[in-house]
Design a protein around this motif. Structure first.
Motif, PDB file in Angstrom:
ATOM      1  N   ARG A 248     -14.866 -31.288  23.197  1.00  0.00           N
ATOM      2  CA  ARG A 248     -16.147 -31.828  22.557  1.00  0.00           C
ATOM      3  C   ARG A 248     -15.981 -30.126  21.420  1.00  0.00           C
ATOM      4  O   ARG A 248     -17.166 -31.016  20.603  1.00  0.00           O
ATOM      5  CB  ARG A 248     -17.205 -31.491  23.505  1.00  0.00           C
ATOM      6  N   ALA A 249     -16.062 -28.976  21.725  1.00  0.00           N
ATOM      7  CA  ALA A 249     -16.383 -27.861  21.269  1.00  0.00           C
ATOM      8  C   ALA A 249     -15.991 -28.370  19.204  1.00  0.00           C
ATOM      9  O   ALA A 249     -16.190 -28.123  18.476  1.00  0.00           O
ATOM     10  CB  ALA A 249     -16.006 -27.021  20.342  1.00  0.00           C
ATOM     11  N   TYR A 250     -14.437 -28.821  19.450  1.00  0.00           N
ATOM     12  CA  TYR A 250     -13.716 -29.263  17.821  1.00  0.00           C
ATOM     13  C   TYR A 250     -14.782 -30.385  17.736  1.00  0.00           C
ATOM     14  O   TYR A 250     -14.875 -30.858  16.516  1.00  0.00           O
ATOM     15  CB  TYR A 250     -12.797 -29.530  18.275  1.00  0.00           C
ATOM     16  N   SER A 251     -14.737 -31.699  18.452  1.00  0.00           N
ATOM     17  CA  SER A 251     -15.381 -33.021  17.543  1.00  0.00           C
ATOM     18  C   SER A 251     -16.948 -32.361  17.614  1.00  0.00           C
ATOM     19  O   SER A 251     -17.421 -32.720  16.128  1.00  0.00           O
ATOM     20  CB  SER A 251     -15.552 -33.681  18.959  1.00  0.00           C
ATOM     21  N   GLU A 252     -17.546 -31.221  17.831  1.00  0.00           N
ATOM     22  CA  GLU A 252     -19.365 -31.581  17.375  1.00  0.00           C
ATOM     23  C   GLU A 252     -19.006 -30.392  16.293  1.00  0.00           C
ATOM     24  O   GLU A 252     -19.837 -30.064  15.145  1.00  0.00           O
ATOM     25  CB  GLU A 252     -19.584 -30.610  18.593  1.00  0.00           C
ATOM     26  N   MET A 253     -18.151 -29.572  16.140  1.00  0.00           N
ATOM     27  CA  MET A 253     -17.465 -28.374  14.821  1.00  0.00           C
ATOM     28  C   MET A 253     -16.884 -29.737  13.774  1.00  0.00           C
ATOM     29  O   MET A 253     -17.359 -29.552  12.052  1.00  0.00           O
ATOM     30  CB  MET A 253     -16.762 -27.388  14.858  1.00  0.00           C
ATOM     31  N   LEU A 254     -16.886 -31.050  13.511  1.00  0.00           N
ATOM     32  CA  LEU A 254     -15.666 -31.756  12.774  1.00  0.00           C
ATOM     33  C   LEU A 254     -17.579 -32.332  12.379  1.00  0.00           C
ATOM     34  O   LEU A 254     -17.478 -32.695  10.937  1.00  0.00           O
ATOM     35  CB  LEU A 254     -14.793 -32.007  13.227  1.00  0.00           C
ATOM     36  N   ALA A 255     -18.190 -32.482  12.867  1.00  0.00           N
ATOM     37  CA  ALA A 255     -18.750 -33.574  13.156  1.00  0.00           C
ATOM     38  C   ALA A 255     -20.475 -33.358  12.248  1.00  0.00           C
ATOM     39  O   ALA A 255     -20.757 -33.274  11.526  1.00  0.00           O
ATOM     40  CB  ALA A 255     -19.699 -34.905  14.004  1.00  0.00           C
ATOM     41  N   GLN A 256     -20.853 -32.059  13.120  1.00  0.00           N
ATOM     42  CA  GLN A 256     -21.369 -30.881  12.058  1.00  0.00           C
ATOM     43  C   GLN A 256     -21.098 -29.984  11.347  1.00  0.00           C
ATOM     44  O   GLN A 256     -22.480 -29.545  10.823  1.00  0.00           O
ATOM     45  CB  GLN A 256     -21.938 -30.934  13.733  1.00  0.00           C
ATOM     46  N   LYS A 257     -20.298 -29.385  11.109  1.00  0.00           N
ATOM     47  CA  LYS A 257     -19.638 -28.682   9.955  1.00  0.00           C
ATOM     48  C   LYS A 257     -20.599 -27.283  10.615  1.00  0.00           C
ATOM     49  O   LYS A 257     -20.745 -26.709   9.856  1.00  0.00           O
ATOM     50  CB  LYS A 257     -19.976 -29.535   8.409  1.00  0.00           C
ATOM     51  N   ARG A 258     -20.401 -26.545  11.624  1.00  0.00           N
ATOM     52  CA  ARG A 258     -20.844 -26.163  11.733  1.00  0.00           C
ATOM     53  C   ARG A 258     -20.208 -24.525  13.147  1.00  0.00           C
ATOM     54  O   ARG A 258     -19.009 -26.045  14.020  1.00  0.00           O
ATOM     55  CB  ARG A 258     -22.124 -26.298  12.891  1.00  0.00           C
ATOM     56  N   HIS A 259     -20.088 -23.684  13.193  1.00  0.00           N
ATOM     57  CA  HIS A 259     -19.518 -22.850  14.152  1.00  0.00           C
ATOM     58  C   HIS A 259     -19.848 -23.948  15.528  1.00  0.00           C
ATOM     59  O   HIS A 259     -20.738 -24.213  15.864  1.00  0.00           O
ATOM     60  CB  HIS A 259     -19.943 -22.088  14.211  1.00  0.00           C
ATOM     61  N   GLN A 260     -18.936 -23.208  16.673  1.00  0.00           N
ATOM     62  CA  GLN A 260     -19.263 -23.729  17.527  1.00  0.00           C
ATOM     63  C   GLN A 260     -19.098 -22.379  18.834  1.00  0.00           C
ATOM     64  O   GLN A 260     -18.031 -21.747  18.183  1.00  0.00           O
ATOM     65  CB  GLN A 260     -18.175 -24.684  18.157  1.00  0.00           C
ATOM     66  N   VAL A 261     -19.673 -23.196  20.090  1.00  0.00           N
ATOM     67  CA  VAL A 261     -19.048 -21.681  21.122  1.00  0.00           C
ATOM     68  C   VAL A 261     -18.419 -22.156  22.460  1.00  0.00           C
ATOM     69  O   VAL A 261     -19.752 -23.351  22.614  1.00  0.00           O
ATOM     70  CB  VAL A 261     -20.351 -20.455  21.095  1.00  0.00           C
ATOM     71  N   CYS A 262     -17.473 -21.615  22.738  1.00  0.00           N
ATOM     72  CA  CYS A 262     -17.350 -21.594  24.407  1.00  0.00           C
ATOM     73  C   CYS A 262     -17.990 -20.454  24.735  1.00  0.00           C
ATOM     74  O   CYS A 262     -16.641 -19.270  25.293  1.00  0.00           O
ATOM     75  CB  CYS A 262     -15.444 -21.499  24.550  1.00  0.00           C
ATOM     76  N   VAL A 263     -18.149 -20.574  25.913  1.00  0.00           N
ATOM     77  CA  VAL A 263     -18.371 -19.026  26.832  1.00  0.00           C
ATOM     78  C   VAL A 263     -17.869 -19.513  27.797  1.00  0.00           C
ATOM     79  O   VAL A 263     -18.129 -20.108  28.908  1.00  0.00           O
ATOM     80  CB  VAL A 263     -19.872 -18.086  26.605  1.00  0.00           C
TER      81      VAL A 263
END
Length: 148
Positions: free
Chosen positions: A67-82
């Motif tokens: 999900r983080a990777y998909s969101e990064m590709l779609a939004q072209k923004r950094h994602q964070v997993c805590v």
């Protein structure tokens, strides 16, 4: 049922540390949670397992990475997993599983500076140098949550 260690509450994955390696982390499981990674912007906002190819997948640490990777590709923004928890909760192992799945998802992605895996391997000793201490259960126990 003993191998069902994950559940989710909205976007939050809750995990129990089984204190043993379970057969839920192999290559076939990684591939199952890698399906449909090429998402459109509209579809990326709906990354629930049941929205991917009609198959319902159980909550899993690999799906968090997907999900983080998909969101990064779609939004072209950094994602964070805590990843947080008490000592012995499995933060370091969970972090390894997230990174392993990210490597699976972007294994062909090379940059001028090298692969993502090489970058992560290089930075990990620096991150581990801060906040770790020896405990009765672990020689290198982290004193903080993991921030990927």
């Amino acid at each position: 049922e003993a191998s069902i260690i994950y559940t989710s509450v909205g976007e939050i994955l809750v995990a129990l540390n089984p204190f043993c390696l379970l057969p839920i982390y192999g290559p076939s499981v990684q591939r199952a949670y890698s399906l449909d990674i090429e998402v459109t912007r509209e579809r990326a906002s709906d990354c629930r397992p049941e929205s991917l190819g009609g198959s319902v997948r159980r909550p899993h640490i690999y799906d968090v990475a997907r999900r983080a990777y998909s969101e990064m590709l779609a939004q072209k923004r950094h994602q964070v997993c805590v990843i947080s928890g008490e000592s012995g909760a499995g933060k370091t192992e969970s972090c390894k599983f997230v990174i392993r799945q990210l490597m699976e998802l972007c294994q062909s992605k090379e940059t001028a500076e090298g692969s993502l895996e090489a970058k992560i391997v290089q930075i990990n000793p620096l991150l581990e140098a801060f906040g770790n201490a020896k405990t009765a259960l672990n020689d290198n126990s982290s004193r903080f949550g993991k921030y990927i």
